[in-house]
Design an enzyme around this catalytic site. Sequence first.
Site, PDB file in Angstrom:
ATOM      1  CG  ASN A 154     -19.906   8.188  -9.260  1.00 18.94           C
ATOM      2  OD1 ASN A 154     -20.794   8.569 -10.024  1.00 18.94           O
ATOM      3  ND2 ASN A 154     -18.969   9.007  -8.818  1.00 18.94           N
ATOM      4  CB  SER A 202     -13.462   0.003 -14.793  1.00 17.13           C
ATOM      5  OG  SER A 202     -13.193   1.080 -15.640  1.00 17.13           O
ATOM      6  CB  ALA A 203     -11.378  -5.214 -14.553  1.00 20.73           C
ATOM      7  CG  HIS A 204     -10.753  -0.322 -10.920  1.00 25.98           C
ATOM      8  ND1 HIS A 204     -10.983   0.552  -9.897  1.00 25.98           N
ATOM      9  CD2 HIS A 204     -11.042   0.345 -12.059  1.00 25.98           C
ATOM     10  CE1 HIS A 204     -11.386   1.716 -10.386  1.00 25.98           C
ATOM     11  NE2 HIS A 204     -11.438   1.612 -11.694  1.00 25.98           N
ATOM     12  CB  CYS A 330     -11.527  16.956  -3.424  1.00 22.67           C
ATOM     13  SG  CYS A 330     -12.505  17.315  -1.952  1.00 22.67           S
TER      14      CYS A 330
END
Length: 384
Positions: A154, A202-204, A330
């Site tokens: 990510n 995850s869809a988003h 963060c």
Amino acid sequence: MSIPIYLDSHATTFVEPRVLEEMLPYFGEQSGNPSSPEHYHGAAARAAVDRARQTIADCLGCIEARDILFTAGATEANNLALIGSWRASSGQKQHFITTAIEHPSVLATLDYLAAQGAQVTRVGVDAWGRVNPDALRQALRPDTFMVSVMAANNEIGTLQPLAEIGQLCREAGVLFHCDAAQAVGHEALEVEALQVDFLSFSAHKFYGPKGVGALYRRGTEPTIPLQPILFGGGQEMGLRSGTLNVPGIVGMAAALRIARDEMEQENRRLDKLAAAIFARLQQAFPAIRRNGSPQHRLARNLSLTLPGVEAAALIQLLKDRVSFSAGSACATAKPEPSHVLKAIGLSDEECYQTIRLGLGRAVQDAGVAEMLCAGIAAAPVFLD
């Protein structure tokens, strides 16, 4: 004031208008509960969920639609895969293997399991953020229960050799879990070909709605035992309690179908766009470095270390024009250097000088590079 250009698609993506259009009826006239199929509205909702499950299964190459379990997102799916499978095994094997660059929803869950008696080995990665399957093989023990390796990172966008890892795990008789939150909808993933036992998403992350995701569980015999981690009515095949998010599930299926159909063309576009943006920044500031694998990477990712520029200051300087993230996320009031960037060899100082650009459908040309160049040049902490 105009809305800033959005360059943070690793964090989330907007809901594609075509997806929203398919969702809208299930907020209104079709807003039944799929657990009440005895009447019209419940039956319509149940049918919509069944169609969505089949669509998602088809997109991922699942043998059966029931291999897809709906959740609130990849974090819940990761927890269910790791905790639920280990509980169901009665802890007969104690050992988990993962990498040093996994998402916190995997690492924190494994920390929880370690407190329950499990043992966890974190395998390192190379300077590009890629794990060597031989290192995973060497970490295997007779009591190894599961290997958990993400599909795409990510922060730096590096893709892992999933097929090799899947074959390794299958030959060793070890479960293979993959956090694919950054890859589903962006990379062609066939769960059977990859030999994964669990896959979370995850869809988003692929232009679907927030608050909905899924866990793929290999359903071919022998079925992998799994215990729920949420308790109640057991609405989702007895493995996940809570009323199903019908609009979200419909939207996730629509978003994944669209992403699959347009993936090849979109990735070619994003790859060229990322290269153009990086070339312009490098022309202006030759000291800039790109992190992650040059070959095995998400097309939309640009992780950039800017020597002499504090990432947080640059984000604030450009917040009215461009939205993007720092390379070190963060998560607390006292931010720590990114564990991902540290794992690939960056110093603490370099971690705080790293930004992450996540390109997406909203960015159609490389003009944003000029805004970034202007911001870098104007940053008071910039060193020539």
